[in-house]
Design a protein around this motif. Structure first.
Motif, PDB file in Angstrom:
ATOM      1  N   GLU A   1     -44.829   2.345   2.217  1.00  0.00           N
ATOM      2  CA  GLU A   1     -44.215   3.331   1.602  1.00  0.00           C
ATOM      3  C   GLU A   1     -43.851   4.492   2.796  1.00  0.00           C
ATOM      4  O   GLU A   1     -44.562   4.458   3.868  1.00  0.00           O
ATOM      5  CB  GLU A   1     -45.044   3.866   0.461  1.00  0.00           C
ATOM      6  CG  GLU A   1     -45.582   3.104  -0.749  1.00  0.00           C
ATOM      7  CD  GLU A   1     -46.394   3.804  -1.512  1.00  0.00           C
ATOM      8  OE1 GLU A   1     -46.528   5.099  -1.183  1.00  0.00           O
ATOM      9  OE2 GLU A   1     -46.354   3.112  -2.704  1.00  0.00           O
ATOM     10  N   ILE A   2     -42.817   5.063   2.416  1.00  0.00           N
ATOM     11  CA  ILE A   2     -42.460   6.206   3.417  1.00  0.00           C
ATOM     12  C   ILE A   2     -43.126   7.555   2.856  1.00  0.00           C
ATOM     13  O   ILE A   2     -42.700   7.921   1.946  1.00  0.00           O
ATOM     14  CB  ILE A   2     -40.841   6.433   3.066  1.00  0.00           C
ATOM     15  CG1 ILE A   2     -40.070   5.226   3.582  1.00  0.00           C
ATOM     16  CG2 ILE A   2     -40.355   7.651   4.295  1.00  0.00           C
ATOM     17  CD1 ILE A   2     -38.744   5.135   3.418  1.00  0.00           C
TER      18      ILE A   2
ATOM     19  N   PRO B   1     -31.944   5.124  -0.180  1.00  0.00           N
ATOM     20  CA  PRO B   1     -32.169   6.446   0.340  1.00  0.00           C
ATOM     21  C   PRO B   1     -33.036   7.263  -0.506  1.00  0.00           C
ATOM     22  O   PRO B   1     -33.262   7.126  -1.698  1.00  0.00           O
ATOM     23  CB  PRO B   1     -30.780   6.874   0.068  1.00  0.00           C
ATOM     24  CG  PRO B   1     -29.702   5.869   0.132  1.00  0.00           C
ATOM     25  CD  PRO B   1     -30.556   4.692  -0.367  1.00  0.00           C
ATOM     26  N   SER B   2     -33.954   8.211   0.419  1.00  0.00           N
ATOM     27  CA  SER B   2     -35.109   8.825  -0.330  1.00  0.00           C
ATOM     28  C   SER B   2     -35.112  10.302  -0.020  1.00  0.00           C
ATOM     29  O   SER B   2     -34.336  10.415   1.079  1.00  0.00           O
ATOM     30  CB  SER B   2     -36.450   8.023  -0.091  1.00  0.00           C
ATOM     31  OG  SER B   2     -37.349   8.948  -0.348  1.00  0.00           O
ATOM     32  N   ALA B   3     -35.530  11.170  -0.931  1.00  0.00           N
ATOM     33  CA  ALA B   3     -35.884  12.490  -0.435  1.00  0.00           C
ATOM     34  C   ALA B   3     -36.660  12.653   0.702  1.00  0.00           C
ATOM     35  O   ALA B   3     -36.498  13.486   1.486  1.00  0.00           O
ATOM     36  CB  ALA B   3     -36.070  13.304  -1.607  1.00  0.00           C
ATOM     37  N   ASP B   4     -37.389  11.830   1.120  1.00  0.00           N
ATOM     38  CA  ASP B   4     -38.353  11.712   2.071  1.00  0.00           C
ATOM     39  C   ASP B   4     -37.656  11.475   3.292  1.00  0.00           C
ATOM     40  O   ASP B   4     -38.332  11.918   4.501  1.00  0.00           O
ATOM     41  CB  ASP B   4     -39.396  10.495   1.791  1.00  0.00           C
ATOM     42  CG  ASP B   4     -40.336  10.546   0.938  1.00  0.00           C
ATOM     43  OD1 ASP B   4     -40.859  11.805   0.532  1.00  0.00           O
ATOM     44  OD2 ASP B   4     -40.818   9.738   0.335  1.00  0.00           O
ATOM     45  N   PHE B   5     -36.455  11.216   3.382  1.00  0.00           N
ATOM     46  CA  PHE B   5     -36.013  10.967   4.640  1.00  0.00           C
ATOM     47  C   PHE B   5     -35.519  12.609   5.171  1.00  0.00           C
ATOM     48  O   PHE B   5     -35.681  12.533   6.549  1.00  0.00           O
ATOM     49  CB  PHE B   5     -34.337  10.525   4.651  1.00  0.00           C
ATOM     50  CG  PHE B   5     -34.479   8.866   4.274  1.00  0.00           C
ATOM     51  CD1 PHE B   5     -35.560   8.266   3.945  1.00  0.00           C
ATOM     52  CD2 PHE B   5     -33.204   8.349   4.101  1.00  0.00           C
ATOM     53  CE1 PHE B   5     -35.509   6.920   3.802  1.00  0.00           C
ATOM     54  CE2 PHE B   5     -33.222   7.053   4.062  1.00  0.00           C
ATOM     55  CZ  PHE B   5     -34.309   6.370   3.708  1.00  0.00           C
ATOM     56  N   LYS B   6     -35.696  13.448   4.458  1.00  0.00           N
ATOM     57  CA  LYS B   6     -35.391  14.903   4.947  1.00  0.00           C
ATOM     58  C   LYS B   6     -36.699  15.536   5.698  1.00  0.00           C
ATOM     59  O   LYS B   6     -36.500  16.450   6.331  1.00  0.00           O
ATOM     60  CB  LYS B   6     -35.120  15.596   3.838  1.00  0.00           C
ATOM     61  CG  LYS B   6     -33.424  15.403   3.314  1.00  0.00           C
ATOM     62  CD  LYS B   6     -32.902  16.642   2.297  1.00  0.00           C
ATOM     63  CE  LYS B   6     -31.597  16.446   2.077  1.00  0.00           C
ATOM     64  NZ  LYS B   6     -31.222  17.686   1.035  1.00  0.00           N
TER      65      LYS B   6
ATOM     66  N   ASP C   1     -26.727   5.949   5.261  1.00  0.00           N
ATOM     67  CA  ASP C   1     -27.089   7.316   5.782  1.00  0.00           C
ATOM     68  C   ASP C   1     -28.187   7.235   6.866  1.00  0.00           C
ATOM     69  O   ASP C   1     -29.131   7.889   6.580  1.00  0.00           O
ATOM     70  CB  ASP C   1     -27.182   8.232   4.411  1.00  0.00           C
ATOM     71  CG  ASP C   1     -27.011   9.659   4.849  1.00  0.00           C
ATOM     72  OD1 ASP C   1     -26.435   9.967   6.139  1.00  0.00           O
ATOM     73  OD2 ASP C   1     -27.448  10.479   4.223  1.00  0.00           O
ATOM     74  N   VAL C   2     -27.791   6.948   8.037  1.00  0.00           N
ATOM     75  CA  VAL C   2     -28.685   6.758   8.919  1.00  0.00           C
ATOM     76  C   VAL C   2     -28.391   7.527  10.323  1.00  0.00           C
ATOM     77  O   VAL C   2     -26.857   7.636  10.423  1.00  0.00           O
ATOM     78  CB  VAL C   2     -29.244   5.350   9.263  1.00  0.00           C
ATOM     79  CG1 VAL C   2     -29.984   4.684   8.042  1.00  0.00           C
ATOM     80  CG2 VAL C   2     -28.067   4.454   9.928  1.00  0.00           C
ATOM     81  N   ASP C   3     -28.885   7.682  11.327  1.00  0.00           N
ATOM     82  CA  ASP C   3     -28.518   8.310  12.645  1.00  0.00           C
ATOM     83  C   ASP C   3     -28.296   7.272  13.779  1.00  0.00           C
ATOM     84  O   ASP C   3     -27.441   7.531  14.625  1.00  0.00           O
ATOM     85  CB  ASP C   3     -29.369   9.329  12.985  1.00  0.00           C
ATOM     86  CG  ASP C   3     -29.452  10.277  11.838  1.00  0.00           C
ATOM     87  OD1 ASP C   3     -28.661  11.021  11.242  1.00  0.00           O
ATOM     88  OD2 ASP C   3     -30.796  10.589  11.627  1.00  0.00           O
TER      89      ASP C   3
ATOM     90  N   GLY D   1     -28.373  13.967  13.078  1.00  0.00           N
ATOM     91  CA  GLY D   1     -29.472  13.912  11.871  1.00  0.00           C
ATOM     92  C   GLY D   1     -29.709  15.227  11.335  1.00  0.00           C
ATOM     93  O   GLY D   1     -29.962  15.458  10.091  1.00  0.00           O
ATOM     94  N   GLU D   2     -29.168  16.449  11.940  1.00  0.00           N
ATOM     95  CA  GLU D   2     -29.357  17.667  11.351  1.00  0.00           C
ATOM     96  C   GLU D   2     -28.147  17.787  10.229  1.00  0.00           C
ATOM     97  O   GLU D   2     -28.390  18.309   9.227  1.00  0.00           O
ATOM     98  CB  GLU D   2     -29.061  18.770  12.327  1.00  0.00           C
ATOM     99  CG  GLU D   2     -30.356  19.043  13.438  1.00  0.00           C
ATOM    100  CD  GLU D   2     -29.856  20.270  14.305  1.00  0.00           C
ATOM    101  OE1 GLU D   2     -29.029  20.904  14.289  1.00  0.00           O
ATOM    102  OE2 GLU D   2     -30.614  20.154  15.289  1.00  0.00           O
ATOM    103  N   THR D   3     -27.235  17.323  10.602  1.00  0.00           N
ATOM    104  CA  THR D   3     -26.040  17.147   9.516  1.00  0.00           C
ATOM    105  C   THR D   3     -26.420  16.586   8.242  1.00  0.00           C
ATOM    106  O   THR D   3     -26.050  16.689   7.197  1.00  0.00           O
ATOM    107  CB  THR D   3     -24.888  16.623  10.239  1.00  0.00           C
ATOM    108  OG1 THR D   3     -24.326  17.292  11.365  1.00  0.00           O
ATOM    109  CG2 THR D   3     -23.575  16.650   9.220  1.00  0.00           C
ATOM    110  N   ARG D   4     -26.997  15.312   8.605  1.00  0.00           N
ATOM    111  CA  ARG D   4     -27.570  14.483   7.606  1.00  0.00           C
ATOM    112  C   ARG D   4     -28.482  15.152   6.602  1.00  0.00           C
ATOM    113  O   ARG D   4     -28.563  15.059   5.356  1.00  0.00           O
ATOM    114  CB  ARG D   4     -28.231  13.092   8.087  1.00  0.00           C
ATOM    115  CG  ARG D   4     -28.906  12.409   6.843  1.00  0.00           C
ATOM    116  CD  ARG D   4     -29.378  11.134   7.692  1.00  0.00           C
ATOM    117  NE  ARG D   4     -30.447  11.815   8.609  1.00  0.00           N
ATOM    118  CZ  ARG D   4     -31.575  12.010   8.320  1.00  0.00           C
ATOM    119  NH1 ARG D   4     -32.197  12.494   7.375  1.00  0.00           N
ATOM    120  NH2 ARG D   4     -32.450  12.570   9.544  1.00  0.00           N
TER     121      ARG D   4
END
Length: 267
Positions: A47-48, A89-94, A117-119, A228-231
Motif C-alpha cells: 500500500e502507498i 492514481p491516488s490522492a496519496d501521490f500528493k 501522471d508521473v514525473d 512534480g510541483e506542477t503535478r
C-alpha cells in the motif's frame, strides 16, 4: 556554480544510515536529494502510505560543499508494476515531491510515457531490457515533460549489471538522443555515492554527450522537480480548438433579415 541533485536515495528504516548518506551527498556537492520509497504494485498487500517527515532526520541539515545553504531533502515514490491495471492514481501521490514508475512490460512502458501522471519513468539496469524502446512513447514522454532515469549504483557493484546498465542505456539514447535523461544513484549506503562530476563522466559510457551528461545530474533533475510541483498543484486542463471562419459574404447573408433573403430569392 551548477546545482546538482540525486533524486534516488534508497529509503531505510535505519535513520542513522539515512543520515550518513545525506551527509555524504552534501559533502560531495549535491544540493538536493530525494529519499525513494519503493512500492511494488505486483504484490497485493503493498500500500502507498505517507512518507516520513524529513524534518525528523536532522535538527540542522548539513551544508552543501561549496555553498552556504543546507541540502534540500525531498520524498519520492517509485511504483513497480507489470500491468496498467495495477497503476491507480491516488490522492496519496500528493504527499510525495516526485512520482516515478518502473514498467516491467512494453505495454505498461507505453502507457507510462503517454498518459500516466508521473514525473519519471525508470529504466531497468539490473537485468536485460525485456523489450525494445520505440520512438512514439519515448517522444511522447519528452513532449509531456516526463524524464527517464538511469541508476548508476548497480554498474559499480557488479560487472554483469554494468553490462546491462550500459546496454539498456545505449538502447534508450538511440531513441531519445540524450533528451530528458537523469542519472541517479539508488544508493543504499554512503560508499555507493559518487560526486556529480564523476557521474557526468560516467554518463559518457551511457551514450550521453558531455553537455547532456552534466544536465542529467543538474538542470534535468530540476526540471523533473518542477514537473512534480506542477503535478501536485494543477487542477484541470484547458483544451482549445480553432474556430473555422465562414466567408464574409456568407456570414453577411446569414445575418440579413429573413424578408430580404426572401426578396432576393424572388428576384
Amino acid at each position: 556554480m551548477a546545482l546538482f541533485a540525486d533524486l534516488n536515495i534508497t529509503n531505510s528504516t535505519n535513520t542513522k544510515k539515512l543520515q550518513n548518506i545525506i551527509e555524504t551527498a552534501a559533502h560531495l556537492g549535491y544540493s538536493t536529494v530525494a529519499i525513494n520509497h519503493l512500492v511494488d504494485l505486483q504484490q497485493k498487500k503493498q500500500e502507498i502510505g505517507k512518507p516520513k517527515d524529513v524534518a525528523e532526520l536532522f535538527t540542522q541539515f548539513p551544508i552543501v560543499q561549496g555553498r552556504s545553504k543546507p541540502i534540500k531533502v525531498l520524498n519520492r515514490l517509485t511504483l513497480v508494476a507489470s500491468d496498467a491495471s495495477q497503476f491507480r492514481p491516488s490522492a496519496d501521490f500528493k504527499n510525495y515531491d516526485i512520482v516515478a514508475i518502473l514498467a516491467k512490460t512494453e505495454k505498461l512502458f507505453h502507457a507510462a510515457c503517454m498518459s500516466f501522471d508521473v514525473d519519471i519513468v525508470c529504466i531497468t539496469v539490473t537485468e536485460k531490457q525485456s523489450f525494445h524502446f520505440k520512438r512514439p512513447p519515448v517522444n511522447g514522454a519528452i513532449d509531456r515533460g516526463v524524464y527517464f532515469e538511469i541508476n548508476y549504483t548497480p554498474a559499480i557493484k557488479d560487472s554483469t549489471m554494468r553490462r546491462y546498465t550500459i546496454s539498456n542505456s545505449l538502447s534508450l539514447m538511440e531513441i531519445c538522443k540524450g533528451k530528458n535523461v537523469i542519472i541517479s544513484s539508488g544508493a543504499e549506503k554512503p560508499l555507493e555515492l559518487r560526486g556529480p562530476y564523476d557521474i557526468a563522466n560516467l554518463g559518457l559510457l551511457f551514450g550521453l554527450s558531455e553537455g547532456d551528461a552534466k544536465a542529467a545530474v543538474s538542470t534535468n533533475c530540476r526540471a523533473a522537480l518542477l514537473h512534480g510541483e506542477t503535478r501536485k498543484t494543477a487542477l484541470g486542463i484547458i483544451h482549445t480548438m480553432k474556430k473555422v471562419q465562414q466567408p464574409e459574404e456568407e456570414q453577411a447573408e446569414e445575418e440579413a433579415p429573413a424578408s430580404k433573403r426572401a426578396k432576393k430569392t424572388n428576384v
